[in-house]
Scaffold this motif. Structure first.
Motif, PDB file in Angstrom:
ATOM      1  N   ARG A  15      57.708  73.406  48.958  1.00  0.00           N
ATOM      2  CA  ARG A  15      57.283  73.821  50.247  1.00  0.00           C
ATOM      3  C   ARG A  15      56.410  73.059  51.047  1.00  0.00           C
ATOM      4  N   PRO A  16      56.096  73.217  52.154  1.00  0.00           N
ATOM      5  CA  PRO A  16      55.222  72.419  52.983  1.00  0.00           C
ATOM      6  C   PRO A  16      53.852  72.468  52.569  1.00  0.00           C
ATOM      7  N   THR A  17      53.009  71.534  52.391  1.00  0.00           N
ATOM      8  CA  THR A  17      51.615  71.629  52.045  1.00  0.00           C
ATOM      9  C   THR A  17      50.903  72.083  53.496  1.00  0.00           C
ATOM     10  N   PRO A  18      49.905  73.004  53.286  1.00  0.00           N
ATOM     11  CA  PRO A  18      49.279  73.370  54.467  1.00  0.00           C
ATOM     12  C   PRO A  18      48.316  72.430  54.956  1.00  0.00           C
ATOM     13  N   ILE A  19      48.216  72.257  56.376  1.00  0.00           N
ATOM     14  CA  ILE A  19      47.593  71.321  56.968  1.00  0.00           C
ATOM     15  C   ILE A  19      46.105  71.782  57.478  1.00  0.00           C
ATOM     16  N   ILE A  20      45.160  71.139  57.247  1.00  0.00           N
ATOM     17  CA  ILE A  20      43.752  71.577  57.400  1.00  0.00           C
ATOM     18  C   ILE A  20      43.267  70.653  58.375  1.00  0.00           C
ATOM     19  N   LYS A  21      41.900  70.995  58.857  1.00  0.00           N
ATOM     20  CA  LYS A  21      41.123  70.172  59.477  1.00  0.00           C
ATOM     21  C   LYS A  21      39.494  70.873  59.263  1.00  0.00           C
ATOM     22  N   LEU A  22      38.608  69.910  59.766  1.00  0.00           N
ATOM     23  CA  LEU A  22      37.175  70.437  59.366  1.00  0.00           C
ATOM     24  C   LEU A  22      37.121  71.457  60.574  1.00  0.00           C
ATOM     25  N   GLU A  23      36.682  72.839  60.271  1.00  0.00           N
ATOM     26  CA  GLU A  23      36.743  73.787  61.227  1.00  0.00           C
ATOM     27  C   GLU A  23      35.220  73.995  61.645  1.00  0.00           C
ATOM     28  N   TRP A  24      34.856  74.479  62.858  1.00  0.00           N
ATOM     29  CA  TRP A  24      33.551  74.641  63.500  1.00  0.00           C
ATOM     30  C   TRP A  24      32.696  75.731  62.737  1.00  0.00           C
ATOM     31  N   SER A  25      33.583  76.494  61.945  1.00  0.00           N
ATOM     32  CA  SER A  25      32.723  77.743  61.250  1.00  0.00           C
ATOM     33  C   SER A  25      32.338  77.161  59.753  1.00  0.00           C
ATOM     34  N   SER A  26      32.820  76.042  59.378  1.00  0.00           N
ATOM     35  CA  SER A  26      32.752  75.507  58.306  1.00  0.00           C
ATOM     36  C   SER A  26      31.425  75.405  57.965  1.00  0.00           C
ATOM     37  N   PRO A  27      30.731  75.551  56.624  1.00  0.00           N
ATOM     38  CA  PRO A  27      29.371  75.334  56.281  1.00  0.00           C
ATOM     39  C   PRO A  27      29.196  73.518  56.343  1.00  0.00           C
ATOM     40  N   TRP A  28      30.255  72.870  56.341  1.00  0.00           N
ATOM     41  CA  TRP A  28      30.090  71.548  56.227  1.00  0.00           C
ATOM     42  C   TRP A  28      30.013  71.087  57.742  1.00  0.00           C
ATOM     43  N   ALA A  29      30.134  72.019  58.657  1.00  0.00           N
ATOM     44  CA  ALA A  29      30.121  71.754  60.151  1.00  0.00           C
ATOM     45  C   ALA A  29      28.954  72.214  60.781  1.00  0.00           C
ATOM     46  N   ILE A  30      28.298  73.281  60.190  1.00  0.00           N
ATOM     47  CA  ILE A  30      27.366  74.268  60.848  1.00  0.00           C
ATOM     48  C   ILE A  30      25.954  73.505  60.700  1.00  0.00           C
ATOM     49  N   ILE A  31      25.776  72.803  59.687  1.00  0.00           N
ATOM     50  CA  ILE A  31      24.561  72.159  59.699  1.00  0.00           C
ATOM     51  C   ILE A  31      24.287  70.694  60.504  1.00  0.00           C
ATOM     52  N   PRO A  32      25.471  70.006  60.672  1.00  0.00           N
ATOM     53  CA  PRO A  32      25.197  68.836  61.256  1.00  0.00           C
ATOM     54  C   PRO A  32      25.249  68.907  62.768  1.00  0.00           C
ATOM     55  N   VAL A  33      26.009  70.153  63.125  1.00  0.00           N
ATOM     56  CA  VAL A  33      26.095  70.536  64.582  1.00  0.00           C
ATOM     57  C   VAL A  33      24.729  71.314  65.039  1.00  0.00           C
TER      58      VAL A  33
END
Length: 911
Positions: A571-589
């Motif tokens: 089956r196709p592998t799901p495609i993701i990206k860094l979301e604005w709501s991700s903890p990895w994005a909240i701190i830098p933003v």
């Protein structure tokens, strides 16, 4: 003529010669004298048929014949007599022609049957009697022996094979009613042999179909030594190999004369492959019974699942007292029916009306367990005397023997062939004409192979090119559970294909027990075959990113796919990206927003107080350039987190290194300017070149242009685009695999993009170190130094974090966060060290934001020179050291704070 033909001719002549010698020695006179003339039944008729029946069992060692066989012997023999009566009384079949018979006893022994069958060929052997004279000199009158046109029999396959070899030499057709060995289907060796029962090859095919219908693929075989058992098993094995999908665990032969404990050993051998619960058995009744007894002794009741041939059929004797072991056994019998007319005929037989059967009296004694008084036979007082008034089925147990139907059909097949032959050769003739006297055997064989009529059971009687009858079988199962009358039940039929009804096993279980070497693999597993045993395998899981391509192969899913949960496909592998709501994005933003607000506030303050001394003394032009770079550094955070697209990727390339390049180019220009000013001041009063604001801006823009040039070259070589990285988040468990949408920037290209800025940063740090002796109140040398030291520490920490996460499944998120936070921290350090103190003074202490007294650069240099000389003299007096060039600390350390402040405000306010 070929060598094989010559050999066959030589063997035929040799056999004819041997038979002729035997007949000379066993002439009527000598036979009468010796009392060894074989007993036989003679039925007079226009055409004589031969008959071979196992009237007696095989005798013990040294004795040809044993006890009488009531069913297989007498029942079958009487069936032939019954069929002759029916044909001779039928006006439409062989009208005006009477069929006779010469019936012999084979005693269930092939060698004895061969001796008996020589009777059938006497009339075909020419004997030279020219030298024989009577006492009066006249030639002897020798009665012409009867000519047998065809033979009905024999019963056992081994007997039929032996007899067929002789009858073939004399072209006498033979029709068997019970021989089923596949070997007899060889028309090149047994061309005059036919049979009204199907061969064991059909039976073997039917048994194979039964095994496959039950889902078995691993069975053992048991065969009684001899033609029937061995040929049957050989046929089953051969057909199973051709069909595929079935493996023989063991093929065991039961000896003719088994030793004590032989059957216990056989059962023990069968248990060596205990998964092969199905046992295909081609054996005689006695061997079947002893196998069941051995299984019972081994406490294996219910373990073995027997599939028996027609020798087991629906007989009670093999399973007597072994019913529990035999429960569930599936057996096979040629399709047959009980002939009512024969039952009426046979039950009406008595000692008075059946004198033509010379063995009937012996049957009578055995059937009624009594003793007849006969001349020369001593009366046995332990047995009751027969009255002759006993009646079959009333005073004894009677059940029609299973092959009676086929005996009748065999006689009728011969009669129909003779009838067709008579119609063709003797049209309109009453009785046997000259063309049929004698009957030519090869021609009769052709008519036999052409017959097609409804037999005694209503089914068609016909032969194929090999003389075999069609395969028609009834399938039985011995059932006990949930049955009011335990016994054999018809559960299906086989006529070229199998039809099975509901089956029942031990305990009334409806599910078919397993007889497989290996059980089916679970979903997501493949079969690893066991070498040499195609039905045995080990199950291996298709792990990782493999799926089950076929039952034997695991294959890798395409790079952009992952296996289904049951691993039957991908089956196709799901495609993701860094979301604005991700903890990895909240701190830098969050940090970037604070930095942008702070930078905007500083720029606004500088613009508002653009002409004040502090703003002018900080170098307005370069400050605006540096603040622009800081703003871009904060801004890149949003581009790094935004969903990748061609535009976003292009701006990432452009701005990722540009903000840092602008900042560090401006700081490098500042530190270089300070360093050159004070280095030049030690040598002359002439100011250094390129220290004007315009020159500084030009130097800064030249440095920035190098970064821009590299980026645009990169654009030309490889235009920006997006890509999906399926390797970054590809953990061992494919359920957590993800494809990451990202820009086409590898770690190497990202470092190369920042490398120029890092080079500027390092160079600026070097100049900051060289300018460390400048008084702290002089312009921005000290803050720039502290800024560069702190920035280097930040980026030194960035490197191990960035590259240490290369194997992490969240590499992209960690690296993006690390990069943006590091850039925001370096920008914050620059902003905080260089401009926040100035803004604080401008806003909260405006009284300090005033212009000091101006001096020319020449005055500044002269003051610095005087102070330096005074400092040298003082040092020489105190330390007694030799003269030398003053250090920067000596030069600036003696300056008063007021003088330095005056110098800074005087010179830099003018510039």
């Amino acid at each position: 003529m070929t060598s094989s033909s010559l050999l066959f001719l030589w063997l035929s002549l040799l056999l004819r010669y041997q038979i002729w010698l035997q007949l000379l020695w066993l002439g009527p006179a000598s036979q009468a004298q010796q009392g060894t003339q074989p007993q036989s039944i003679k039925i007079e008729g226009d055409i004589t048929l031969g008959g071979l029946f196992p009237v007696h069992a095989r005798g013990p060692a040294g004795i040809p014949c044993g006890e009488i066989k009531r069913e297989k012997g007498i029942h079958r023999l009487e069936a032939l007599l019954y069929a002759l009566d029916q044909i001779n009384n039928d006006p439409d079949l062989l009208p005006n022609i009477t069929l006779g018979a010469r019936i012999l006893d084979t005693c269930s022994r092939d060698t004895y049957a061969l001796e008996q069958s020589l009777t059938f060929v006497q009339a075909l052997i020419q004997k030279d009697n020219s030298d024989v004279r009577c006492s009066n000199g006249e030639p002897p009158i020798i009665p012409k022996p009867e000519r047998v046109v065809g033979v009905i029999g024999a019963s056992g396959s081994s007997v039929s094979i032996m007899v067929a070899n002789v009858l073939r030499l004399f072209a006498i057709p033979q029709i068997s009613y019970a021989s089923t060995a596949p070997e007899l289907s060889d028309n090149s060796r047994y061309e005059f042999f036919s049979r009204v029962v199907p061969p064991d090859s059909y039976q073997a095919q039917a048994m194979l179909d039964i095994v496959k219908a039950m889902g078995w693929n691993y069975v053992s075989t048991l065969a009684s030594e001899g033609n029937y058992g061995e040929s049957g098993v050989d046929a089953f094995i051969q057909i199973s190999r051709e069909a595929g999908g079935l493996c023989i665990a063991q093929s065991i032969k039961i000896p003719r004369e088994p030793r004590p404990g032989e059957f216990d050993k056989i059962v023990k051998r069968l248990m060596e492959t205990s998964n092969a619960r199905g046992v295909i058995i081609f054996a005689n009744e006695d061997d079947i019974k002893r196998v069941l007894q051995a299984a019972k002794r081994a406490n294996l009741t219910g373990h073995f699942l027997f599939v028996g041939s027609d020798s087991w059929g629906a007989k009670s004797s093999p399973i007597e007292d072994q019913e529990e072991v035999a429960e569930g056994a599936v057996t096979i019998l040629p399709k047959r029916a009980s002939i009512d007319g024969f039952d009426e005929y046979f039950t009406s037989r008595s000692l008075e009306n059946n004198r033509r059967n010379i063995w009937f009296a012996e049957f009578w004694e055995d059937d009624f367990k009594c003793k007849l008084t006969r001349p020369g036979i001593k009366y046995d007082p332990d047995r009751r005397k027969c009255t002759g008034e006993e009646r079959i089925s009333q005073d004894s147990q009677y059940e029609q023997e299973g092959k009676v139907q086929f005996v009748i059909d065999a006689v009728y097949a011969m009669a129909h062939a003779l009838h067709s032959m008579h119609m063709d050769l003797c049209p309109g003739s009453m009785g046997v004409c000259e063309k049929m006297d004698p009957v030519e055997g090869r021609m009769l064989l052709q008519y036999i192979r052409s017959v097609n009529f409804n037999g005694s059971a209503g089914t068609a009687v016909m032969f194929n090119e090999n003389g075999d009858a069609p395969g028609r079988y009834d399938i039985f199962q011995y059932q006990m559970s949930n049955v009011s009358n335990p016994g054999y039940r018809v559960i299906g039929q086989w006529t070229n294909h199998l039809r099975l009804n509901d089956m029942q096993w031990s305990g009334g279980e409806q599910k078919v027990p397993d007889s497989v070497c290996s059980f089916p693999c679970e979903s997501g597993e493949r079969k690893k075959m066991v070498k040499g045993v195609p039905c045995c395998w080990h199950c291996e899981l298709c792990d990782g990113y493999q799926f089950v391509l076929d039952e034997f192969t695991c294959d890798m899913c395409p790079f952009d796919m992952r296996p289904l949960k049951n691993r039957t496909g991908c089956r196709p592998t799901p495609i993701i990206k860094l979301e604005w709501s991700s903890p990895w994005a909240i701190i830098p933003v969050f940090l970037a927003i604070l930095g942008i607000l702070a930078t905007t506030g500083v720029i606004s303050t500088f613009v508002r107080f653009n002409d004040t001394p502090i703003v002018r003394a900080s170098g307005r032009e370069l400050s605006y350039v540096l603040l622009t770079g800081i703003f871009l550094i904060y801004l890149i955070t949003f581009l790094m987190i935004a969903e990748p697209s061609v535009v976003v990727c292009a701006f990432r390339r452009l701005l990722l290194g540009l903000g840092m390049c602008i900042s560090y180019s401006a700081m490098l220009t500042k530190t270089n300017r300070i360093y050159r000013i004070f280095e030049q001041g030690k040598k002359s009063v002439t100011p250094p070149k390129f220290i004007s604001p315009t020159s500084q801006l030009l130097i800064t823009f030249i440095l920035i242009s190098v970064q821009l040039l590299g980026v645009f070259v990169w654009f030309g070589v490889e235009p920006p685009h997006t890509t999906i990285d399926y390797e970054e988040q590809k953990p061992p468990n494919p359920e957590f695999a993800r494809g990451i949408l990202k820009c086409d920037m590898s770690d190497l290209s990202l470092i190369l993009c920042l490398s120029y800025s890092i080079l500027l940063m390092i160079t600026c740090t070097v100049y900051a170190i060289k300018s460390r002796g400048v008084p702290e109140t002089f312009n921005e040398a000290k803050p720039i130094g502290f800024t560069m030291y702190t920035t280097c520490i930040i980026w030194l920490a960035f490197v191990p974090i960035f590259f240490g996460t290369a194997q992490s499944t969240e590499k992209m998120f960690i690296q993006t966060t690390t990069l943006t936070v590091s850039m925001s921290l370096s920008a914050t350090v620059s902003l905080g060290m260089l401009y926040i103190p100035k803004v604080y003074v401008i806003i909260f202490h405006p009284e300090q934001n005033v212009q000091k007294r101006k001096r020319s650069f020449k005055a500044v240099v002269q003051a610095a020179t005087v102070s330096t000389r005074l400092s040298q003299k003082s040092s020489d007096k105190q330390n007694g050291e030799s003269k030398g060039e003053p250090s920067r600390s000596q030069l600036f350390g003696k300056w008063s704070s007021g003088s330095l402040t005056t110098l800074r405000s005087d010179y830099f306010s003018r510039t």
